[in-house]
Write an enzyme that holds these catalytic residues in place. Structure first.
Site, short mmCIF file in Angstrom:
data_model
loop_
_atom_site.label_atom_id
_atom_site.label_comp_id
_atom_site.label_asym_id
_atom_site.label_seq_id
_atom_site.Cartn_x
_atom_site.Cartn_y
_atom_site.Cartn_z
CE1 TYR A 128 32.00 -15.23 -31.40
CE2 TYR A 128 32.39 -16.99 -29.47
CZ TYR A 128 32.44 -15.98 -29.83
OH TYR A 128 32.56 -14.68 -28.37
CE LYS A 164 35.52 -15.18 -29.45
NZ LYS A 164 36.91 -13.81 -29.67
#
Length: 245
Positions: A148, A152
């Site tokens: 993640y 991001k």
């Protein structure tokens, strides 16, 4: 305010959470909003509430994304793209599977790339547009979120690059990076680490200078600003919405 009167917005991942709040905010200011989400029933429910339109879309599929952009562009223009689609598959690095990595990278990073690439077509043609890509404070690193965090961080780099490439066509690209926001995704994180969501929120609030956790509407307001003419000279920026520095 009716800052988006006559404009069309496409919000990926708009069925719930930050995406739904963003769709509602843009619609409240006059935009015709198309919600693209893998959860077609959820997208339809949200679209009906705001007077928008729902399309089923798997953002990892080029065909689905291009179809969603085509649907939004049926109004004759595409003024706004907000990319909110996302999933989590949290785990420590030594426990993270290839599938965990691929699923998160594909949904967040590939999905955002596909959406931006498809949306730039009509925006370049009309020589105007605003893209807001949703990142996260986890882009700075977060235990148990290697996939993640990497996705991001990549989205932040993508936004800056889009601003460089598309600025000459009157297209702005910015990034919003939320902190602790009360959504189904943060509830999943609480479940993963084995604490109640209430205790998880309390711990998050205690670590935030403003003394509270965020709501999806907190993010939606910043997104709306970046999409509007009030931010006409803002591009290539990452705005952290986290209740403090």
């Amino acid at each position: 305010m009716r800052r988006f009167e006559g404009q069309t917005a496409l919000v990926t991942g708009g069925a719930k959470g930050i995406g739904a709040a963003t769709a509602a905010r843009l619609a409240s200011e006059g935009a015709h909003v198309v919600i693209a989400d893998f959860d077609e029933a959820g997208a339809t429910e949200t679209a009906e509430k705001i007077g928008g339109r729902a399309v089923r879309c798997d953002v990892t599929s080029r065909e689905d994304v291009e179809a969603a952009v085509a649907a939004a562009s049926e109004t004759g223009r595409l003024d706004i793209l907000v990319t909110c689609a996302g999933i989590i598959r949290d785990n420590l690095l030594h426990k993270m599977s290839d599938d965990d990595w691929d699923a998160v990278i594909s949904t967040h990073l590939r999905g955002t790339f596909l959406s931006a690439r498809a949306a730039q077509g009509p925006m370049v043609e009309q020589k105007s547009g605003s893209m807001v890509l949703i990142s996260s404070v986890s882009a700075l690193g977060n235990r148990g979120q290697a996939n993640y965090s990497a996705a991001k961080a990549g989205i932040q780099g993508l936004a800056k690059t889009l601003s460089l490439e598309l600025g000459r066509f009157g297209i702005r690209a910015n990034c919003v990076a939320p902190g602790f926001i009360v959504t189904a995704m943060t509830a999943q994180t609480a479940e993963r680490i084995g604490v109640s969501f209430e205790d998880f929120q309390a711990a998050g609030a205690a670590q935030t200078p403003l003394g509270r956790v965020g709501q999806p509407e907190d993010v939606a307001g910043v997104v709306a600003f970046l999409c509007s003419d009030d931010a006409s000279y803002v591009s290539g920026q990452v705005v952290y919405v986290r209740g403090g520095p």
